[in-house]
Every structure is written in C-alpha cells, then in structure tokens.
Design an enzyme around this catalytic site. Structure first.
Site, mmCIF file in Angstrom:
data_model
loop_
_atom_site.group_PDB
_atom_site.id
_atom_site.type_symbol
_atom_site.label_atom_id
_atom_site.label_comp_id
_atom_site.label_asym_id
_atom_site.label_seq_id
_atom_site.Cartn_x
_atom_site.Cartn_y
_atom_site.Cartn_z
ATOM 1 N N ASP A 67 41.067 58.611 84.107
ATOM 2 C CA ASP A 67 41.083 57.181 83.797
ATOM 3 C C ASP A 67 41.892 56.390 84.816
ATOM 4 O O ASP A 67 42.459 56.970 85.758
ATOM 5 C CB ASP A 67 41.629 56.950 82.372
ATOM 6 N N ASN A 136 49.109 56.855 69.909
ATOM 7 C CA ASN A 136 48.102 56.398 68.948
ATOM 8 C C ASN A 136 46.948 57.399 68.875
ATOM 9 O O ASN A 136 45.884 57.095 68.340
ATOM 10 C CB ASN A 136 47.579 55.017 69.339
ATOM 11 N N HIS A 138 45.268 58.496 71.439
ATOM 12 C CA HIS A 138 44.224 58.331 72.469
ATOM 13 C C HIS A 138 44.222 59.501 73.446
ATOM 14 O O HIS A 138 45.216 60.204 73.630
ATOM 15 C CB HIS A 138 44.345 56.977 73.198
ATOM 16 N N GLU A 143 40.553 54.755 73.165
ATOM 17 C CA GLU A 143 41.494 54.191 72.207
ATOM 18 C C GLU A 143 40.977 54.373 70.774
ATOM 19 O O GLU A 143 39.792 54.671 70.572
ATOM 20 C CB GLU A 143 41.684 52.699 72.525
HETATM 21 P P1 PGA Z 1 52.101 61.053 78.703
HETATM 22 O O1 PGA Z 1 50.824 60.197 78.328
HETATM 23 O O2 PGA Z 1 51.594 62.362 79.215
HETATM 24 O O3 PGA Z 1 52.749 60.238 79.796
HETATM 25 O O4 PGA Z 1 52.927 61.193 77.466
HETATM 26 C C1 PGA Z 1 49.929 60.663 77.395
HETATM 27 C C2 PGA Z 1 48.839 59.652 77.198
HETATM 28 O O5 PGA Z 1 49.141 58.477 76.881
HETATM 29 O O6 PGA Z 1 47.685 60.022 77.304
#
Ligand code: PGA
Length: 243
Positions: A67, A136, A138, A143
């Site tokens: 992404d 959340n 995601h 999302e």
């Molecule tokens: P992080 O992000 O690995 O920085 O905790 C996870 C995400 O939001 O997909």
C-alpha cells in the site's frame, strides 16, 4: 489458520525472514507482497542479511508493496516507498523491473490500481504475503467495512489510521486516503503471514483469531484463508482465551 507463537519480536522476525528466504530458494521467481511499518521492519533487515549471506539468487523475484499513503512523495521518510527503498531495494540493489509500488502521486489513481491488478494477474497471483495489523484490524489500507472481494483500490482512511499513522512521520501530516492491494488478492495468495508483536496488539489479535469473521473487522479474513498464519510474540498473544 495456524497460530505461530514466539517468545519475542526478534524470534518472530527471524522466523519470517528465514521463511521468506527459503521460499525464494525453493521458487526463485517468487511473487512476494509485503507491508511496510514497524512490525515487518526487522524481518526486512534480517531477510536482506540472509539473502546476501546465504548467496541466495533473488534476481527473479517480484516484489509488490502492499500500500501507500495517497499524495505523499516517495522522498517522504514516512512513505512506504521510502521504507522499501531503504530496507530492501537499495541494500539488495534490486532493479526497478523487479518491484512494483503504487504511485501515490498519480493523477489517475484508478489506473494505478489497474496497473497493480494487471501485474498480479500477469504473474499468476501472489505466492507469499507478509502483512501487519492496525489497531482497527486493518490490513494494508483495507479499512473496516472493506469488501473481502476488493481488488486494488483507493480507500478513505479511518480516523484511527490517520491518527496512529502520524508515528511514521517526523512532523504532523495530513492523511486522507490510501491506495492498497485488496482482499480479493489476499484470498488468492498462496500463503499469508500476519505478524503482530507487543501488548498494544493483544486485543486486535484476539479479535482476529477468536472474533466473528466480518468485514467490519478486516483481519478476521485470516480465518477464511486456506493457508494463513498468525505470527505473534508473547505480548501480542496475551489476551487469547487459551493463553
Ligand atoms: P505497524 O502497522 O506494523 O507499524 O504497527 C501495522 C498496520 O497499521 O498495518
């Protein structure tokens, strides 16, 4: 869905890096899709080390970035472009023909999505996905509420994603949209690893593993995937019922 538990972040990352390196050994033209972020950071470093030390031929792999934050230039140190260039492409001197990232500055983001969908189709699907999980639930910028059938798409970011996302940047940034590979592709991926570490992730890991499968909690899709693995350290596993 299988749960793989590790004592700590280092062991979890070491396992993931070994697994990716072995996958490249076994299938030199592996199509690998990875998330950026804090969770996979050490996996990336260890993977580069293993590929170099093990003299593993990675000249035929295809790397896909999961992404990107829409409107951020690749030079922004919080962008997924920047992360992958610093962590993977530069150390491995990977030519640009071997990696595909969304251009989040493109005027036509729909066409960016079509391009990614076409790369995935041309490569006959993704072999291995390594993803993290947001607070959340995601995965990438899929999302809460995203269809489990979605292909690459542009997403309005959830408030939590926008606020927690600030951690990647040197100063406050305005985050609005993201562009991401969707769950239709995840479901067609041969093997998916979702990694999480630390006590902050304990509740979302519990929901991922023990909660209902629902688009309102994206990571629950892992329960539906025929070859999915949840890699967690002790802290991230601490809220699980059978712990
Ligand atoms: P992080 O992000 O690995 O920085 O905790 C996870 C995400 O939001 O997909």
């Amino acid at each position: 869905m299988q749960i793989l538990s590790f004592k700590n972040y280092e062991q979890l990352s070491g396992y993931a890096a070994d697994f990716i390196a072995d996958s490249i050994k076994n299938k030199p033209n592996l199509v690998l899709c990875m998330a950026s972020g804090s969770t996979p950071a050490l996996t990336c470093d260890l993977l580069v080390q293993k590929l170099k030390e093990g003299q593993i031929d990675y000249s035929k792999i295809t790397f896909l970035g999961l992404d990107e934050w829409v409107s951020l230039p690749p030079t922004n140190t919080g962008s997924c472009h920047y992360f992958f260039h610093k962590k993977i492409f530069e150390p491995l001197q990977l030519p640009s023909s071997q990696y595909f990232l969304f251009n989040a500055l493109a005027d036509d983001l729909k066409s960016e999505c079509s391009k990614m969908d076409k790369v995935i189709a041309d490569k006959r699907g993704i072999d291995l996905m390594i993803v993290g999980i947001g607070m959340n639930g995601h995965i990438g910028f899929n999302e809460p509420g995203t269809s489990f059938a979605a292909l690459s798409h542009v997403a309005e970011l959830d408030e939590l994603t926008k606020s927690i996302g600030q951690k990647y940047f040197d100063g406050p940034v305005e985050l609005g949209k993201g562009i991401t590979i969707g769950f239709g592709h995840l479901m067609n991926t041969k093997k998916v690893f979702l990694m999480a570490n630390g006590p902050k992730k304990a509740e979302v890991i519990k929901k991922t593993i023990e909660g209902p499968v629902a688009e309102s909690f994206p990571a629950s899709i892992m329960q539906k995937h025929p070859s999915s693995f949840i890699l967690i350290d002790e802290a991230a596993a601490s809220a699980l019922s059978k712990n």
